[in-house]
Design a protein around this motif. Sequence first.
Motif, short mmCIF file in Angstrom:
data_model
loop_
_atom_site.label_atom_id
_atom_site.label_comp_id
_atom_site.label_asym_id
_atom_site.label_seq_id
_atom_site.Cartn_x
_atom_site.Cartn_y
_atom_site.Cartn_z
N LEU A 49 97.59 139.17 -46.47
CA LEU A 49 99.18 138.82 -46.04
C LEU A 49 99.35 139.65 -44.69
CD1 LEU A 49 102.20 138.89 -47.78
CD2 LEU A 49 102.26 140.36 -46.02
N ASN A 50 99.03 140.74 -44.42
CA ASN A 50 99.06 141.48 -43.00
C ASN A 50 98.40 140.59 -42.10
OD1 ASN A 50 100.33 143.49 -44.61
ND2 ASN A 50 98.65 144.80 -44.60
N THR A 51 97.27 140.21 -42.38
CA THR A 51 96.46 139.38 -41.46
C THR A 51 96.96 138.25 -40.91
OG1 THR A 51 94.45 140.62 -42.30
CG2 THR A 51 94.25 138.51 -41.00
N SER A 52 97.25 137.26 -42.15
CA SER A 52 97.96 136.18 -41.93
C SER A 52 99.15 136.21 -41.05
CB SER A 52 98.06 135.13 -43.13
OG SER A 52 98.73 135.98 -44.06
N VAL A 53 100.18 136.84 -41.60
CA VAL A 53 101.48 137.06 -41.06
C VAL A 53 101.57 137.52 -39.66
CG1 VAL A 53 103.92 138.13 -41.15
CG2 VAL A 53 102.81 137.06 -42.85
N ASN A 54 100.75 138.78 -39.34
CA ASN A 54 100.61 139.28 -38.13
C ASN A 54 99.97 138.55 -36.94
OD1 ASN A 54 101.88 141.65 -38.73
ND2 ASN A 54 100.08 142.78 -39.36
N THR A 55 98.93 137.57 -37.56
CA THR A 55 98.42 136.66 -36.54
C THR A 55 99.33 135.78 -36.29
OG1 THR A 55 96.13 137.06 -37.62
CG2 THR A 55 96.45 134.87 -36.36
N ILE A 56 100.11 135.12 -36.91
CA ILE A 56 101.03 133.90 -36.63
C ILE A 56 102.14 134.51 -35.58
CG2 ILE A 56 103.06 132.83 -37.63
CD1 ILE A 56 101.58 132.25 -40.19
N LEU A 57 102.82 135.87 -36.03
CA LEU A 57 103.72 136.66 -35.17
C LEU A 57 102.85 136.82 -33.77
CD1 LEU A 57 104.90 139.06 -37.72
CD2 LEU A 57 106.13 137.06 -37.07
N LEU A 58 101.89 137.01 -33.63
CA LEU A 58 101.15 137.45 -32.28
C LEU A 58 101.24 136.19 -31.44
CD1 LEU A 58 99.45 139.48 -30.66
CD2 LEU A 58 97.45 138.35 -31.67
N LEU A 59 100.85 135.18 -32.15
CA LEU A 59 100.86 133.65 -31.45
C LEU A 59 102.22 133.24 -30.90
CD1 LEU A 59 97.99 132.10 -33.66
CD2 LEU A 59 97.68 132.97 -31.29
N MET A 60 103.23 133.52 -31.93
CA MET A 60 104.60 133.15 -31.45
C MET A 60 104.83 134.04 -30.42
SD MET A 60 106.32 133.41 -35.36
CE MET A 60 108.00 133.39 -34.93
N GLU A 61 104.87 135.30 -30.35
CA GLU A 61 105.09 136.13 -29.35
C GLU A 61 104.36 135.78 -27.97
OE1 GLU A 61 104.91 140.25 -30.43
OE2 GLU A 61 106.12 140.36 -32.10
N ALA A 62 103.26 135.41 -28.03
CA ALA A 62 102.40 134.80 -26.95
C ALA A 62 103.14 133.61 -26.21
CB ALA A 62 101.09 134.52 -27.31
N LEU A 63 103.68 132.68 -27.11
CA LEU A 63 104.40 131.75 -26.52
C LEU A 63 105.78 131.81 -25.96
CD1 LEU A 63 103.67 128.94 -29.77
CD2 LEU A 63 102.80 128.74 -27.20
N GLN A 64 106.31 133.05 -26.50
CA GLN A 64 107.72 133.44 -26.18
C GLN A 64 107.72 134.60 -25.06
OE1 GLN A 64 109.04 134.51 -29.91
NE2 GLN A 64 110.66 133.00 -29.92
N ARG A 65 106.63 134.69 -24.31
CA ARG A 65 106.66 135.75 -23.41
C ARG A 65 107.26 135.42 -22.00
NH1 ARG A 65 105.40 141.14 -24.99
NH2 ARG A 65 103.75 140.95 -26.72
N ASP A 66 107.39 133.90 -21.80
CA ASP A 66 107.79 133.57 -20.68
C ASP A 66 109.15 132.97 -20.70
OD1 ASP A 66 105.48 134.21 -19.11
OD2 ASP A 66 104.50 132.23 -19.60
N ALA A 100 106.06 128.00 -36.86
CA ALA A 100 105.55 129.39 -37.11
C ALA A 100 106.21 130.19 -38.02
CB ALA A 100 105.21 129.95 -36.07
N GLU A 101 107.51 129.81 -37.70
CA GLU A 101 108.76 130.90 -38.61
C GLU A 101 108.73 130.32 -39.94
OE1 GLU A 101 112.36 130.67 -36.59
OE2 GLU A 101 111.88 131.88 -35.14
N ARG A 102 108.57 128.92 -40.27
CA ARG A 102 108.74 128.23 -41.52
C ARG A 102 107.29 128.91 -42.38
NH1 ARG A 102 111.08 123.70 -39.40
NH2 ARG A 102 109.18 122.86 -38.68
N GLY A 103 106.12 128.90 -41.75
CA GLY A 103 104.88 129.59 -42.10
C GLY A 103 105.11 130.85 -42.67
N VAL A 104 105.59 131.64 -41.90
CA VAL A 104 105.81 133.22 -42.21
C VAL A 104 106.65 133.44 -43.42
CG1 VAL A 104 106.77 135.51 -41.39
CG2 VAL A 104 105.42 134.22 -39.81
N GLU A 164 107.20 131.29 -45.71
CA GLU A 164 106.59 130.56 -46.88
C GLU A 164 105.19 131.69 -47.26
OE1 GLU A 164 105.21 126.82 -46.08
OE2 GLU A 164 106.90 125.65 -45.70
N ILE A 165 104.88 132.38 -46.47
CA ILE A 165 103.89 133.16 -46.89
C ILE A 165 104.51 134.39 -47.59
CG2 ILE A 165 102.11 134.73 -46.13
CD1 ILE A 165 101.47 132.91 -43.84
N LEU A 166 105.67 134.77 -47.28
CA LEU A 166 106.10 136.01 -47.73
C LEU A 166 106.73 135.68 -49.20
CD1 LEU A 166 108.01 137.30 -44.81
CD2 LEU A 166 106.01 138.24 -45.68
#
Length: 227
Positions: free
Chosen positions: A142-159, A206-210, A212-214
């Motif tokens: 769970l930690n790996t899957s959720v944190n990876t999705i969050l990392l990618l989300m934050e990368a998209l939102q940096r700009d 990505a938000e929906r995915g997080v 659903e995992i939880l």
Amino acid sequence: MIFLKKLKMEKGKLYTVITGDLVSSKKMDNRAFLQEKIQQIMNRVNKHFQSYLIVPFNFTGGDEFQALVDKLKVSFDIAKRWERELYPWRVRLGIGRGEISTPIADTTSSMDGPCFHRAREAVERAKRENRYLVYNTEDFVLNTSVNTILLLMEALQRDWKEIHYRRYWLYRELGTLEKVAVKEGVSRQAVVKTLKAAKYNAILEAERGVKEILINFEEKSPYLSTL
């Protein structure tokens, strides 16, 4: 208003702790105003999520705040509410899950246990890696899957700029591009252009995915608490 649920600590039960720490708050000039603003937001978050909070959000030191939550699956919604309410200020949130080793109290300051330690570790990791939301539960997958999705989300939102956040949150709230356009006083095409630049469809998915995992993870947990 009293939020504290009259619950006793259950041996073996897994609790969720959310710890927040404002980014670069010590560098801000008017910290008294800032703390008052956080308190106002805290009151709104506590009221909105009252049915899920065993111990409501309270300051635990400086500009750090914390709550004990009944359900892991609602933690992401709470985190996103803090993100939206605090903008343009940013907060790092660590979410930990595990047992508690002390009685449930009016505030989390006098409580302890693995869930608190994991939340603290999550916040420290967020600081080290310049991230805004990190999960640290008893489950590695769970930690790996959720944190990876969050990392990618934050990368998209940096700009993202203020207009991207504002129109994205309006779209989440109102549900249609047309309603966002009316609210903003612009054309539908202008809203579409802003949201496409923000890659909003990818963020929504990505938000929906997080979530659903939880939800799926917690529904299989042997220690689901009841409301």
